[in-house]
Design a protein around this motif. Structure first.
Motif, PDB file in Angstrom:
ATOM      1  N   GLU A  72       6.329  -3.400 -10.001  1.00 53.56           N
ATOM      2  CA  GLU A  72       6.493  -2.685  -8.744  1.00 53.56           C
ATOM      3  C   GLU A  72       5.349  -3.040  -7.787  1.00 53.56           C
ATOM      4  OE1 GLU A  72       8.379  -0.756 -12.108  1.00 53.56           O
ATOM      5  OE2 GLU A  72       6.265  -1.245 -11.734  1.00 53.56           O
ATOM      6  N   LYS A  73       5.633  -3.025  -6.500  1.00 55.73           N
ATOM      7  CA  LYS A  73       4.586  -3.248  -5.515  1.00 55.73           C
ATOM      8  C   LYS A  73       3.653  -2.029  -5.484  1.00 55.73           C
ATOM      9  CE  LYS A  73       6.596  -6.566  -2.292  1.00 55.73           C
ATOM     10  NZ  LYS A  73       7.523  -7.153  -3.248  1.00 55.73           N
ATOM     11  N   SER A  74       2.396  -2.285  -5.251  1.00 55.60           N
ATOM     12  CA  SER A  74       1.475  -1.166  -5.064  1.00 55.60           C
ATOM     13  C   SER A  74       1.782  -0.512  -3.717  1.00 55.60           C
ATOM     14  CB  SER A  74       0.024  -1.646  -5.105  1.00 55.60           C
ATOM     15  OG  SER A  74      -0.236  -2.522  -4.009  1.00 55.60           O
ATOM     16  N   PHE A  75       1.431   0.745  -3.581  1.00 55.12           N
ATOM     17  CA  PHE A  75       1.756   1.468  -2.353  1.00 55.12           C
ATOM     18  C   PHE A  75       1.108   0.834  -1.125  1.00 55.12           C
ATOM     19  CE2 PHE A  75       2.974   5.932  -4.153  1.00 55.12           C
ATOM     20  CZ  PHE A  75       4.023   5.339  -4.829  1.00 55.12           C
ATOM     21  N   ASP A  76      -0.054   0.215  -1.297  1.00 50.58           N
ATOM     22  CA  ASP A  76      -0.695  -0.386  -0.121  1.00 50.58           C
ATOM     23  C   ASP A  76      -0.080  -1.734   0.256  1.00 50.58           C
ATOM     24  OD1 ASP A  76      -1.713  -1.985  -2.148  1.00 50.58           O
ATOM     25  OD2 ASP A  76      -3.804  -1.388  -1.884  1.00 50.58           O
ATOM     26  N   GLU A  77       0.841  -2.258  -0.566  1.00 58.31           N
ATOM     27  CA  GLU A  77       1.584  -3.472  -0.205  1.00 58.31           C
ATOM     28  C   GLU A  77       2.857  -3.160   0.579  1.00 58.31           C
ATOM     29  OE1 GLU A  77       1.345  -6.835  -3.474  1.00 58.31           O
ATOM     30  OE2 GLU A  77       1.729  -4.909  -4.446  1.00 58.31           O
TER      31      GLU A  77
END
Length: 375
Positions: free
Chosen positions: A254-259
């Protein structure tokens, strides 16, 4: 034979669904009088999936108008924000193209179509296939033996900022000319198998899903809220699904939230795991298993399951509802209009279409003005 009133005929050998015969004064369901539309709306909330044949002349304007009649609170935009729906970083990026003059209506299907359809230049549509999304793929031998998969079981919803549409309408305009059948073999220990028409759309009932739960799990579901990730279709863009299409295999991709694109805590979707049918009062287990982030206690807000375990829990609760004897798989004919209660069923694409299998459908769902209420 002419029909002076709208006729509702339950589908044979199915736990839900009905065929609709329109009255003789109109072949456009958006132009039903108030009494007949109310009957149509009640049928939708009672049977969850409605099929109206011979709708090949239904315009995008009428389809859009029909959707709004089912939910007058609907916003004036598609169920997803266009810039996010077609983002190159979203798993939905290739899922369709908007009708230029009525962008709430999406063209979905397979193959290349010449200029002229609804003002479009030449355009190409791509049928979703499991190869692009599943962790474990069917072998060449299995594909040659006409096996397929449920691609992704889902609710039509952005699951961030916008509220889930009440209804989706799906109109079959160009249908591959084939009587070919395909097999879905459940990739678990159940030994279950179902034969479906090539390109069938599969539906599973949230009511059936809830009814199949143990008493303990019913109480759990009635007191649980689903937290969806911000921009969930971008969040899981690099992830792969389980072989039944119900949820995601947890691999840390999963993408990190800041991405992610900018997001706000206040716009996260926190929706009840059980949605109550406003007409029947039935409880429907309604969840988009691929986009689940957390399960929390509805009363305290305390986290019950983080993402990996939340996926496993949702999968265990929804899996019985997609067994062969519990689902309806629609075999498309030209002109079929499927109207389904997007707050009462989940659905999935099936089928492996090749470049010669041309298919064109108009799909419409519109973000609602309000979320399903907590019980």
């Amino acid at each position: 034979m002419t029909m002076t009133e709208l006729l509702v005929t339950p589908l044979e050998n199915s736990k839900f669904g009905a065929k609709i015969t329109l009255p003789d004064y109109t072949n456009d369901p958006s132009k039903l009088n108030d009494e007949d539309f109310q009957k149509l709306n009640n049928a939708l909330l009672t049977y969850s999936v409605l099929v109206i044949p011979n709708q090949e002349n239904l315009t995008p304007e009428s389809q859009h108008s029909l959707n709004i009649k089912f939910d007058p609170s609907s916003a004036s935009n598609y169920g997803h924000k266009e810039e996010l729906f077609h983002s190159k970083n979203s798993i939905l990026a290739k899922d369709g193209k908007c009708v230029p003059r009525r962008p709430e209506v999406m063209m979905v299907g397979n193959g290349t179509f010449e200029a002229g359809h609804e003002g479009m230049k030449e355009f190409t549509l791509e049928h979703p296939v499991h190869k692009t999304f599943h962790k474990k793929l069917l072998s060449d031998e299995e594909l040659a033996n006409n096996q397929t998969r449920f691609y992704r079981w889902h609710i039509d919803a952005a699951l961030y900022e916008l509220s889930p549409p009440v209804v989706t309408t799906l109109l079959g305009l160009v249908i591959p000319k084939t009587n070919e059948k395909m097999k879905i073999i459940y990739d678990d220990d159940s030994g279950e198998m179902i034969e479906v028409a090539k390109g069938a759309t599969a539906f599973a009932s949230g009511k059936v899903a809830f009814d199949l739960l143990s008493d303990e799990d019913k109480q759990f579901a009635l007191n649980t809220t689903v937290v969806y990730a911000p921009h969930p279709y971008i969040f899981i863009n690099d992830c792969k699904a389980t072989s039944d299409g119900l949820t995601i295999v947890s691999e840390g991709k999963e993408k990190s939230f800041d991405e992610l694109p900018p997001w706000e805590e206040s716009k996260l979707k926190k929706l009840p795991l059980v949605w109550t049918n406003p007409t029947t009062g039935n409880n429907h287990l309604q969840v988009h298993g691929c986009c689940v982030y957390q399960l929390i206690d509805s009363n305290t807000g305390k986290i019950i399951y983080e993402m990996e375990d939340a996926r496993k829990k949702v999968h265990s609760m929804m899996r019985p509802a997609i067994s062969p004897n519990n689902i309806y798989c629609h075999d498309w004919q030209k002109g079929d209009l499927c109207i389904f209660h997007n707050r009462g069923v989940i659905h999935s694409v099936t089928g492996e279409l090749n470049e010669n299998d041309k298919r064109l459908m108009h799909q419409c769902n519109i973000a609602s003005g309000s979320d399903p209420k907590l019980l």
